[in-house]
Design a protein around this motif. Structure first.
Motif, PDB file in Angstrom:
ATOM      1  N   ARG A 248       0.716  -1.387  -0.085  1.00  0.00           N
ATOM      2  CA  ARG A 248       0.172  -0.031   0.006  1.00  0.00           C
ATOM      3  C   ARG A 248       0.719   1.189  -0.031  1.00  0.00           C
ATOM      4  O   ARG A 248       0.940   2.323  -0.740  1.00  0.00           O
ATOM      5  CB  ARG A 248      -0.980   0.119   1.250  1.00  0.00           C
ATOM      6  CG  ARG A 248      -2.282   0.859   1.138  1.00  0.00           C
ATOM      7  CD  ARG A 248      -3.247   0.479   2.094  1.00  0.00           C
ATOM      8  NE  ARG A 248      -2.611   0.428   3.562  1.00  0.00           N
ATOM      9  CZ  ARG A 248      -2.467  -0.656   4.410  1.00  0.00           C
ATOM     10  NH1 ARG A 248      -3.246  -1.663   4.024  1.00  0.00           N
ATOM     11  NH2 ARG A 248      -2.180  -0.714   5.529  1.00  0.00           N
ATOM     12  N   LYS A 249       1.883   1.177   0.807  1.00  0.00           N
ATOM     13  CA  LYS A 249       2.720   2.523   0.892  1.00  0.00           C
ATOM     14  C   LYS A 249       3.573   2.631  -0.349  1.00  0.00           C
ATOM     15  O   LYS A 249       3.876   3.691  -0.810  1.00  0.00           O
ATOM     16  CB  LYS A 249       3.677   2.325   2.096  1.00  0.00           C
ATOM     17  CG  LYS A 249       2.977   2.431   3.592  1.00  0.00           C
ATOM     18  CD  LYS A 249       3.660   2.120   4.720  1.00  0.00           C
ATOM     19  CE  LYS A 249       2.930   2.550   6.074  1.00  0.00           C
ATOM     20  NZ  LYS A 249       3.413   1.949   7.172  1.00  0.00           N
TER      21      LYS A 249
ATOM     22  N   GLU B 174       1.313   4.382  -2.696  1.00  0.00           N
ATOM     23  CA  GLU B 174       0.888   5.506  -2.500  1.00  0.00           C
ATOM     24  C   GLU B 174       1.807   6.567  -2.912  1.00  0.00           C
ATOM     25  O   GLU B 174       1.538   7.617  -3.110  1.00  0.00           O
ATOM     26  CB  GLU B 174       0.335   5.462  -1.005  1.00  0.00           C
ATOM     27  CG  GLU B 174      -0.427   6.838  -0.454  1.00  0.00           C
ATOM     28  CD  GLU B 174      -1.196   6.600   0.867  1.00  0.00           C
ATOM     29  OE1 GLU B 174      -1.124   5.530   1.524  1.00  0.00           O
ATOM     30  OE2 GLU B 174      -1.252   7.680   1.376  1.00  0.00           O
ATOM     31  N   TYR B 175       3.177   6.061  -2.355  1.00  0.00           N
ATOM     32  CA  TYR B 175       4.160   7.186  -2.042  1.00  0.00           C
ATOM     33  C   TYR B 175       4.999   6.910  -3.360  1.00  0.00           C
ATOM     34  O   TYR B 175       6.275   7.701  -3.433  1.00  0.00           O
ATOM     35  CB  TYR B 175       5.046   7.185  -0.845  1.00  0.00           C
ATOM     36  CG  TYR B 175       3.835   7.507   0.101  1.00  0.00           C
ATOM     37  CD1 TYR B 175       3.422   8.860   0.326  1.00  0.00           C
ATOM     38  CD2 TYR B 175       3.604   6.550   1.246  1.00  0.00           C
ATOM     39  CE1 TYR B 175       2.389   9.220   1.575  1.00  0.00           C
ATOM     40  CE2 TYR B 175       2.807   6.817   2.353  1.00  0.00           C
ATOM     41  CZ  TYR B 175       2.410   8.204   2.411  1.00  0.00           C
ATOM     42  OH  TYR B 175       1.604   8.428   3.559  1.00  0.00           O
TER      43      TYR B 175
END
Lengths: 458, 458
Positions: free
Chosen positions: A100-101, A104-105
């Motif tokens: 997820r991270k 997202e980034y």
């Protein structure tokens, strides 16, 4: 109540998890636990945090990341397995969280790095809570957001915001053992932001200050703080007690035990710190306190650091010139240079600074500006300086402290480049050539700790 | 050629005039003589300069001045009479000159004071020239205007203007002995302007630099410069040789022999100075030189001065704050304060300054500004400090110099408030409480000069 922080080596393996659980179990006052990410289990091991940094770099470089994610998951899985924890859900969530991270980034490198790095502590806190529950303790994971650790929004350099402390105080009302991940907080905008160096120590200190703990226990892998760097002096004396001021002066130059910013919250709240060994919790450890009870030993420790240089300036009748020192410091400030000390004589002034600030022609530019703007007779720079701090609360009251140091150094045939005594009540500073620093520290240790009456010793 | 300056006691009486003439006669190189006004002949005597100051004050106050003028004339008349000089014309001109100046500057106190004071040296130079002629020397009085001593137009604080040196060089071409009055020059506007402290020494130094003399001889009433203040240590060691830098550092704190501004012209021109005794010209005196030949004695002297105070500041994490030191010095500069030293520790900084600058609420204002503008944890001021300088060119190369000093002070049970070593290559500075300064200087003298091998001694 006590806040106990466990460093990377204290939570590196199942064996270490068991020691931590035993420590928590043995004192009902240990109600808030702050954990680092799993550290090294043996000398050439790799820390989880370093694997996570590799992961973030791979994402930024657009490389495949599956193997690295697997390596992270494997470390936690091994711990969980050896502890016989039902960890499928935990491990699946770990994997999801990383992906997820990463998504997202993907286009925001500094946010990505902070978020990925922070997950090392975050999942270790979750795993620790799981384990404590499994062995029958009432324990819960508390995220920094839930705890109330609100920080500035500067990636890698979070500073605590004052409103945090009031929120943290409410943790006192929670039942059972609370496990909080170290190293990061949340910005008011909701971003994960990591602390600078000494990250988990900072979390522990902030939480201890927030809940007004009686003690902040800092568990690491040594029995105590030593009075001198053990890589310079073999088996040096252990310190039973040291004051905040002494710790601060020592940590400035080479004492890596406790970083300055980690000490500030407990120092301001007046909460004593106890540095203890996870692998030998029976040892009394070292207390960091506001006021020492044992002042029979005026000197607490000797620290040293290399990599300094000195800009030496001379100008006839300098001390008649109002504003000379201020103008010199202004030039350094313009150039973004932070200086350590600026001792001055009658027609001379020196500025001592960390040499790593003088990159890319800055040295030449600064020397040229000093020459041109201050019209000095001479300016030159001396590289390869080491600074040695002799630190102790008893120093100010004791006659002969400086004599002991300078005599020891003279007997060891060490030339002193600089002495700075008197500006601080608790320290003396000596400058020597880098190549002389080991001999100098040994000579000082000998003088203060081996010839002295045994006092502040475990 | 040599420029010889004779101080007030060397030209105070007919007996002294004869000694001066003998000294001039004994060396053909002594071609330019600079004289002070007649000084004290015995302990409770009054200097001509002080009578002249009384005269100027009487004029300003509108009082009658005849008696004071008579007292001035009488001093010169006595010298002239005892030397059997035909001095009627000289004495009449002296009286006329004083009255002329009293009238001309009646409404301009600072000009009046300068003009009247300067006449002490001026007429003494005229009288000396008269006497030298009378005993058969080819001698002439040369006024500072004729010599080319052109200065800034600030009464009582003349600074030499650079064009003077070229004019002065032409004095080399003049025949015979030239007698120049010390203490004053002429501004480009034609005003008489006196030099600050050490006035006649400044004239001598400027003239020596201008004519590129081989030596600047400074005749006074002691056989040599002593390595320590003789009022603190009885019969201290005499110095044979001292460098400009050593002299400068010593004269900063209590060595009144040679004022800084007097040393500057010869220092810059590289002209050696010889301090000699008019009453014992056979004694070798003390040489002030660029480079000492006798370096077997690393320490040249010990100086001390009282009346200092220290502003002590502490602030947690001060050394992380770029610009802290500069802002502190800016506050002092705003308040017109000149500081001596600003040593700093990690979270501490001290500023040492002369306490006489802190009059009329300035102390409170400065402390309040530091507190308010720099948000320090603590600021306080410590009064009653003395500074001691241990000075010597050999210091930098010798191991154990600091150990010797600090051990001596510890043995004398003196607590050190401050040590500052390393910013100057030729000095170490120690801060002690004022009440300890005499004991401290004696202990240091004992350590450096009485236990040491005899070296730099007459």
């Amino acid at each position: 109540m006590k806040v106990a922080k466990f460093g990377g080596s204290s939570v590196a393996s199942a064996t270490q998890f068991r020691k931590v659980a035993h420590i928590i179990n043995s004192d009902v006052e240990r109600r808030i636990i702050v954990v680092s990410a799993p550290g090294k289990r043996f000398k050439d091991d790799i820390k989880i945090t370093d694997i996570l940094i590799q992961l973030a770099q791979a994402v930024m470089a657009g490389k495949t990341c599956d193997e690295i994610v697997q390596a992270v998951v494997k470390r936690y899985a091994e711990i969980a397995k050896e502890l016989e924890l039902p960890a499928d859900e935990f491990l699946a969530e770990l994997k999801n969280d990383l992906h997820r991270k990463m998504n997202e980034y993907r286009d925001n490198p500094s946010r990505l790095l902070d978020a990925i790095k922070a997950s090392g502590e975050d999942h270790n806190a979750r795993l620790m809570a799981l384990y404590l529950q499994e062995i029958g303790l009432e324990a819960s994971y508390v995220s920094p957001r839930e705890a109330g650790i609100v920080v500035t929004d500067e990636p890698g350099n979070a500073q605590i915001l004052p409103e945090s402390y009031e929120k943290l105080y409410h943790l006192r009302n929670r039942r059972g053992v609370l496990v909080i991940p170290g190293f990061f907080g949340y910005s008011p905008e909701g971003n994960i932001v990591t602390f600078p160096r000494g990250g988990s120590d900072i979390t522990g200190s902030i939480v201890a200050a927030g809940v007004k703990a009686d003690v902040y226990e800092n568990f690491t892998d040594v029995d105590s703080i030593y009075c001198v760097n053990p890589s310079i002096v073999e088996n040096p004396r252990q310190l039973r007690e040291i004051t905040y001021r002494e710790m601060r002066e020592l940590s400035y130059s080479g004492f890596s035990v406790f970083h300055d910013e980690a000490l500030e919250p407990v120092y301001k709240a007046g909460i004593p710190v106890c540095v203890k060994n996870t692998n030998n919790p029976a040892a009394p450890g070292t207390w960091i306190v506001a006021k020492r009870n044992h002042l029979d030993e005026p000197i607490a420790g000797i620290a040293s650091d290399t990599g300094f240089c000195s800009i030496n300036i001379s100008k006839y009748l300098m001390n008649r010139e109002i504003g000379f020192g201020r103008k010199l410091l202004q030039i350094l400030e313009d150039e973004g240079i932070s200086y350590e000390h600026a001792p001055s004589g009658i027609d001379n002034m020196s500025v001592i600074l960390r040499a790593n600030q003088l990159k890319e022609g800055k040295e030449q530019r600064i020397l040229a500006r000093i020459q041109a703007e201050l019209k000095v007779d001479e300016v030159h720079i001396e590289h390869g300086l080491a600074l040695i701090m002799v630190v102790g609360e008893g120093m100010e009251r004791a006659v002969g402290m400086a004599a002991k140091a300078t005599t020891a150094l003279a007997q060891a045939n060490i030339n002193l480049e600089m002495i700075n005594q008197g500006s601080s009540e608790v320290s003396m500073m000596f400058g020597v050539k880098e190549e002389a620093v080991v001999d100098a520290v040994r000579a000082l240790y000998q003088a203060y700790f081996q010839e002295a009456v045994v006092g502040n010793e475990v």
